[in-house]
Enzyme design. Structure first.
Site, mmCIF file in Angstrom:
data_model
loop_
_atom_site.group_PDB
_atom_site.id
_atom_site.type_symbol
_atom_site.label_atom_id
_atom_site.label_comp_id
_atom_site.label_asym_id
_atom_site.label_seq_id
_atom_site.Cartn_x
_atom_site.Cartn_y
_atom_site.Cartn_z
ATOM 1 N N PHE A 1 0.838 -1.206 0.000
ATOM 2 C CA PHE A 1 0.000 0.000 0.000
ATOM 3 C C PHE A 1 0.869 1.250 0.000
ATOM 4 C CE2 PHE A 1 0.685 1.402 4.374
ATOM 5 C CZ PHE A 1 1.247 0.258 4.937
ATOM 6 N N PHE B 1 2.155 3.951 2.033
ATOM 7 C CA PHE B 1 3.468 3.602 1.538
ATOM 8 C C PHE B 1 4.108 2.583 2.463
ATOM 9 C CE2 PHE B 1 2.454 7.926 0.279
ATOM 10 C CZ PHE B 1 2.578 7.827 -1.105
HETATM 11 CU CU1 CUA Z 1 4.984 1.839 -3.707
HETATM 12 CU CU2 CUA Z 1 6.568 3.025 -4.968
#
Ligand code: CUA
Length: 160
Positions: free
Chosen positions: A78, A80
């Site tokens: 995802f 981050f």
């Molecule tokens: Cu997740 Cu670049």
């Protein structure tokens, strides 16, 4: 026809045979490598509704599952980061990663291996690997996914 023409033809024939031979060698090599590395070639393993990745099914519960002598890891990539936050497996056993994304496209490259599938929202990608040596292997995202892309890193801990 003089002698030179025959010499040229002979060389030409030799090069054609050489060229065809190389094509045959490469085809055999590609076929062999595909079979030898078949587990590390990512395959599509179905679809999920991207908007429900976080709330329903296997990816809502990212985990390492031990199945006999092997592992199946359900990974959510995802923005981050990656879930589960910790992936711990034993060396020498087959680890099958099933990965999907609830938002945008991500990468899942495991350093020091040839594992590098693209993760597309709603698509489950499956790839396997046997970690031969214990240690820590970083997972990095190499599909640009937004402001936190460069920090999208996780790790796999391989125990002896
Ligand atoms: Cu997740 Cu670049």
């Amino acid at each position: 026809m003089d002698e030179n023409v025959h010499v040229i033809e002979r060389y030409e024939r030799a090069w054609i045979i050489f060229g065809l031979g190389m094509i045959a060698v490469f085809l055999v090599l590609i076929g062999y490598l595909m079979i030898a590395n078949r587990d590390s070639i990512p395959i599509g393993a179905g679809r999920v509704n991207a908007t429900q990745v976080r709330s329903e099914g296997d990816f809502a519960n990212p985990r390492v599952e031990q199945v006999g002598n092997e592992y199946v890891v359900y990974v959510q990539a995802f923005a981050f980061g990656y879930l589960p936050t910790e992936i711990r497996v034993k060396a020498g056993r087959k680890v099958t990663f099933k990965i999907t994304s609830p938002d945008v496209q991500h990468g899942f490259q495991i350093e020091r291996t040839n594992i590098n599938p693209q993760v597309i929202p709603g698509e489950i990608v499956e790839v396997s690997h046997v970690f031969k040596s214990p240690g820590e292997y970083r997972i990095i995202c190499n599909e640009y996914c937004g402001i936190g892309h460069a920090n999208m890193i996780s790790k796999i801990i391989v125990e002896p």
